[in-house]
Scaffold this active site. Structure first.
Site: not given
Ligand code: PPS
Length: 291
Positions: A43, A105, A135
């Site tokens: 996340k 991860h 998250s």
């Molecule tokens: S995972 O399942 O571990 O692969 O998830 P991961 O992609 O690492 O994290 C998901 C969070 O990243 C946010 N996210 C973004 N934030 C801003 N801009 C963009 N373009 C973007 N893409 C992914 C996503 O919304 C999750 O955070 P939260 O706070 O839950 O919204």
């Protein structure tokens, strides 16, 4: 159809069978010198940075890739083995691209040794613990193959205790940070920096990768990786993964720095800050919880 697993100790790190089922193949995975590993605590912005890298390398080479292959197949998740026949190592072995972009991860000490032997480039993304925790909580609610998250208050304590899939956030971000000192091909990024100035972070990333996209190309990528565009794009919003329940929460949920303020009570914040001071004592590793 899916059952929620329990965490168990795996080489000193809390794990679930989805991550350890295929361990022998993960451990012995053969990296190639041009592989790029995208490493994160869950996340922290993995999908965001995966998509940026995918666009940088492959947007022009293969336009149909952008409209027909979901990001989780373009960038295989190395250690995952949820569905038989589609483990991360199998997907990675079948990838036709060069370089191969591979997501993990894993804490630094569990990364397969061939990535170090082949001197692969690694992009690590870290996110401040408070937003990362929030998250992760919403993700655990919607992900049917994650341990049951329970109530927020107990989840909060579990996070502080490192009883999360992939273990302690504090150890993960800190040990990867230390690795940077001895492994120059590691680029350490912060979610908050990407959120604040995506273009500047894209430039730093390109410099690390030895890429020089045109100004038009950069603008096109910045547009595509905007939160709203990724959320509306079926290839990047993870809606194809059948173990995620979007009725509970979306995968791209808020994409904000500072959402923790909507979840932490004043007492939790005080407890968190006190505990944080004890665990995070390297002054060179600093996180921002607001921008
Ligand atoms: S995972 O399942 O571990 O692969 O998830 P991961 O992609 O690492 O994290 C998901 C969070 O990243 C946010 N996210 C973004 N934030 C801003 N801009 C963009 N373009 C973007 N893409 C992914 C996503 O919304 C999750 O955070 P939260 O706070 O839950 O919204």
């Amino acid at each position: 159809m899916f059952s929620r697993p329990e965490l168990f100790d795996f080489h000193g790190v809390a794990m679930t069978p989805c991550v350890t089922n295929n361990w022998e193949k993960v451990r012995s995975f053969q990296a190639r010198p041009d592989d790029i590993l995208i490493a994160t605590y869950p996340k922290a912005g993995t999908t965001w940075v995966s998509y940026i890298l995918d666009l940088l390398y492959f947007r022009h080479l293969s336009p149909e890739r952008q409209t027909s292959i979901p990001i989780h197949e373009r960038v295989p998740f190395l250690e995952i083995a949820v569905t038989p026949g589609a483990s991360g190592t199998e997907l990675a072995d079948k990838l036709p691209t060069s370089p191969r972009l591979i997501k993990t991860h894993l804490p630094v000490q569990l990364v397969p040794k061939s990535f170090w032997e082949e001197n692969c480039r690694i992009v690590y993304v870290a996110r401040n613990a408070k937003d990362n925790m929030v998250s992760f909580y919403h993700f655990d609610r919607m992900n049917q193959v994650q341990p049951e998250p329970g109530e927020w208050s107990s989840y909060f304590q579990r996070f502080l205790d490192g009883q999360m899939l992939y273990g302690s956030w504090y150890d993960h971000v800190g040990n990867w940070w230390n690795k940077k000192k001895s492994y120059p091909k590691l680029h350490y990024m912060f979610y908050e920096d990407i959120a604040e100035d995506t273009e500047a972070e894209l430039d730093k990333l390109c410099s690390f990768l030895g890429l020089s996209p045109s100004a038009e190309e950069k603008q096109a990528i910045l547009e595509l990786v905007h939160f709203d565009n990724m959320k509306n794009n079926e290839m990047t919003n993870c809606s194809k993964l059948n173990f995620l329940d979007f009725n509970i929460s979306p995968f791209l949920r808020k994409g904000k720095v500072g959402d923790w303020k909507n979840h932490f009570t004043v007492a939790q914040n005080e407890l968190f800050e006190e505990d944080y001071k004890n665990k995070m004592n390297d002054p060179t590793l600093q996180f921002r919880t607001e921008i």
